[in-house]
Design a protein around this motif. Structure first.
Motif, short mmCIF file in Angstrom:
data_model
loop_
_atom_site.label_atom_id
_atom_site.label_comp_id
_atom_site.label_asym_id
_atom_site.label_seq_id
_atom_site.Cartn_x
_atom_site.Cartn_y
_atom_site.Cartn_z
N VAL A 67 -0.26 4.13 0.88
CA VAL A 67 -0.74 5.07 1.90
C VAL A 67 -0.10 4.76 3.25
O VAL A 67 0.21 5.67 4.01
CB VAL A 67 -2.28 5.02 2.00
N CYS A 68 0.07 3.46 3.55
CA CYS A 68 0.62 3.10 4.86
C CYS A 68 1.89 2.26 4.76
O CYS A 68 2.09 1.35 5.56
CB CYS A 68 -0.43 2.36 5.68
N ALA A 104 -0.93 0.95 12.07
CA ALA A 104 -0.96 1.77 10.86
C ALA A 104 -1.96 2.89 11.13
O ALA A 104 -2.73 2.81 12.09
CB ALA A 104 -1.38 0.91 9.68
N PRO A 105 -1.97 3.93 10.30
CA PRO A 105 -2.97 4.98 10.54
C PRO A 105 -4.38 4.41 10.72
O PRO A 105 -5.16 4.89 11.54
CB PRO A 105 -2.86 5.83 9.27
N CYS A 152 0.82 -1.20 0.00
CA CYS A 152 0.00 0.00 0.00
C CYS A 152 0.86 1.25 0.00
O CYS A 152 1.80 1.36 0.79
CB CYS A 152 -0.89 -0.01 1.24
N LEU A 176 -1.83 -3.40 13.14
CA LEU A 176 -1.18 -4.12 12.03
C LEU A 176 -0.22 -5.14 12.60
O LEU A 176 0.62 -4.80 13.44
CB LEU A 176 -0.43 -3.12 11.14
N SER A 206 -6.33 -1.40 -0.39
CA SER A 206 -5.25 -1.25 -1.35
C SER A 206 -4.15 -2.26 -1.07
O SER A 206 -3.05 -1.88 -0.72
CB SER A 206 -4.71 0.15 -1.19
N THR A 208 -3.96 -6.89 8.32
CA THR A 208 -4.02 -5.43 8.21
C THR A 208 -5.22 -4.90 9.01
O THR A 208 -6.17 -5.62 9.28
CB THR A 208 -4.17 -4.99 6.74
N PRO A 209 -5.18 -3.61 9.31
CA PRO A 209 -6.32 -3.01 10.02
C PRO A 209 -7.63 -3.17 9.26
O PRO A 209 -8.67 -3.45 9.86
CB PRO A 209 -5.94 -1.53 10.11
N THR A 210 -7.56 -2.99 7.95
CA THR A 210 -8.80 -3.07 7.19
C THR A 210 -9.35 -4.49 7.15
O THR A 210 -10.54 -4.69 6.94
CB THR A 210 -8.62 -2.44 5.80
N CYS A 214 -9.01 0.77 3.76
CA CYS A 214 -8.01 0.70 2.70
C CYS A 214 -7.91 -0.73 2.23
O CYS A 214 -7.37 -1.60 2.90
CB CYS A 214 -6.66 1.18 3.18
#
Ligand code: NFE
Length: 477
Positions: free
Chosen positions: A67-68, A387-388, A65, A392, A458, A410-412, A456
């Motif tokens: 973004v992170c 992560a934001p 990703c 994670l 992604s 991942t967080p998502t 995210c």
């Protein structure tokens, strides 16, 4: 009679997210009776890493990703440090916190202004061009002069994000796809000039957070009070904690912990399992702790609707993210809702930025940033960070100096997971269930709920052919 609504793709998220809603209309409004959240692409990084040098993990996993990436670099580095049995010197630890902090600030500003705020502003007459059109315009949106001001801040926020990237790159080598985080510390040298440059950018970003971001978030919260009771979801919160304040990581700026069914408790990693009843993976890939996890895709699996697995803590759904971190740490405990997620994220940005200013003063020019340790022939490691978007974790095993297992949650995956083996809906799915929607042609309420999690998806590599003829947009304020 029930009907279905497909938000596919659901835009202004990173990656590819589909939301399918089933609705009833018991009165003048629609009510969501069931929600399904689908990640529509395969990530596969776990399998890409098999057989590679363990140190590659820091660089490969960042490509999950854009973004992170720093969080993946941090998680992989912590994983390797546990496997290599090495801890960073203070300078190395602090530099890594500063690089990760820069990424948090960039990401939080991105979320509010560029992903979430457009759900609350009617920009008719201000932004009348793609990609801001077509869009939903609902009667409750903020319009007129306030909308114009917020659009001005939207543009300002783009510059702030660039500065956050520049700031991170001072010690990271570049952003995104950082170079300097390694097991044993950080390879960037501390110089007075670098600290001065970092401080100048940080001060500008802090000013923006204090004078623009936080007031704008509070203004949105005041204009949409109903969203302080909408989108609660599962009510369980989980945080691994982040920003180590000592070498062993036993003290953190944001602590590890969880809030499960109204009780605060410690995190026992053995209680984490991923389920795949509704995910495109073989049954053998499910019901496993990540330390023994496997990733076997099953593209045509009957009943599956997502490429995201369903992580659960002790079998229970948990939400992760800034609200979970700030809640567990005792910094924000107003409530769990759309507005609380957005507000906790902004307060966290301030907390992290202020801490970064302090960390800068702890750096010692000329002191060691890095401790070398040769890689072991066989080892295992777990790297937990934030992560934001939330907790994670990376799990790794090494055999004959090569990676023999790598698993990432991942967080998502926590937030946007599909149902699990017990048919429990994921965190976003639960937050959407019961939601009231006024106009099915403009289901802005659903966007506000989903965006509050900052999902995210992604997690795939994408290839694109850049357009040869650039297009210039002029924003009239
Ligand atoms: Ni792609 Fe990420 C964050 C991670 S979300 S942005 O934050 O890991 O799953």
């Amino acid at each position: 009679m029930s009907q279905t609504l497909s938000l596919s793709p659901l835009t202004r998220v990173e990656g590819h997210l589909d939301i399918q809603l089933t609705l009833d209309k018991p009165d003048s409004m629609f009510t969501v009776t069931k929600a399904q959240s689908s990640g529509t692409m395969f990530r596969g990084f776990e399998n890409i890493l098999m057989g590679r040098d363990p140190r590659d993990a820091t660089h490969y996993t960042q490509r999950i990703c854009g973004v992170c990436p720093v969080s993946h670099a941090m998680a992989a580095t912590l994983t390797l440090e546990q496997a290599f049995a090495v801890v960073p010197p203070d300078n190395g630890r602090i530099l890594r916190n500063l690089i990760l902090g820069a990424n948090f600030l960039q990401s939080h500003v991105l979320h509010f202004y560029h992903l979430a705020a457009p759900d609350y502003i009617d920009t008719t007459g201000i932004l009348d061009m793609p990609p801001w059109k077509p869009r939903f315009v609902t009667p409750d949106m903020v319009a007129g002069g306030t909308a114009k001001t917020l659009v001005g801040h939207y543009v300002q926020a783009l510059a702030i994000r660039r500065k956050a990237h520049q700031m991170g790159a001072i010690f990271a080598g570049r952003m995104p796809g950082i170079m300097s985080m390694v097991p044993g510390g950080c390879t960037s040298e501390v110089t007075t000039q670098k600290v001065t440059d970092f401080k100048a950018l940080l001060t500008e970003i802090q000013t923006f957070i204090n004078n623009v971001y936080l007031p704008d978030v509070l203004a949105v919260a005041a204009a949409f009070p109903q969203y302080s009771t909408i989108g609660k979801g599962c009510g369980n919160l989980l945080a691994y904690g982040v920003f180590d304040l000592n070498a062993q990581g036993t003290s953190k700026l944001l602590a590890r912990g969880r809030y499960t069914e109204g009780n605060y408790a410690a995190v026992d990693l053995n209680q984490i399992k991923e389920y795949v009843k509704y995910s495109y993976y073989t049954t053998a890939s499910g019901n496993r702790n990540p330390s023994v996890g496997i990733t076997q895709p099953s593209v045509d699996k009957a009943g599956a609707y997502s490429w995201v697995k369903a992580p659960r803590y002790a079998g229970k759904v948990h939400e992760v993210g800034p609200l979970a971190r700030m809640w567990v740490n005792g910094d924000y405990r107003k409530g769990i809702s759309v507005i609380d997620r957005v507000a906790a994220r902004a307060y966290e940005a301030k907390k992290v930025a202020d801490a970064m200013a302090g960390w800068l003063t702890q750096l010692r020019a000329g002191a060691s940033d890095y401790t070398y340790k040769a890689e072991p022939a066989s080892a295992s490691g777990i790297g937990l960070t934030e992560a934001p978007r939330g907790a994670l974790g990376h799990w790794m095993q090494v055999a004959s100096k090569k990676i023999s297992r790598y698993q990432i949650i991942t967080p998502t995956a926590w937030n946007a997971s599909p149902e699990d083996d017990n048919d429990q809906a994921g965190a976003i799915e639960q937050a959407l269930t019961g939601l009231r929607i006024a106009d099915i042609a403009q289901p802005i309420e659903a966007l506000r709920v989903v965006h509050s999690f900052d999902p995210c998806l992604s997690c795939s590599v994408h290839f694109a052919e850049p357009k040869r003829n650039g297009k210039k947009f002029v924003v009239h304020l």
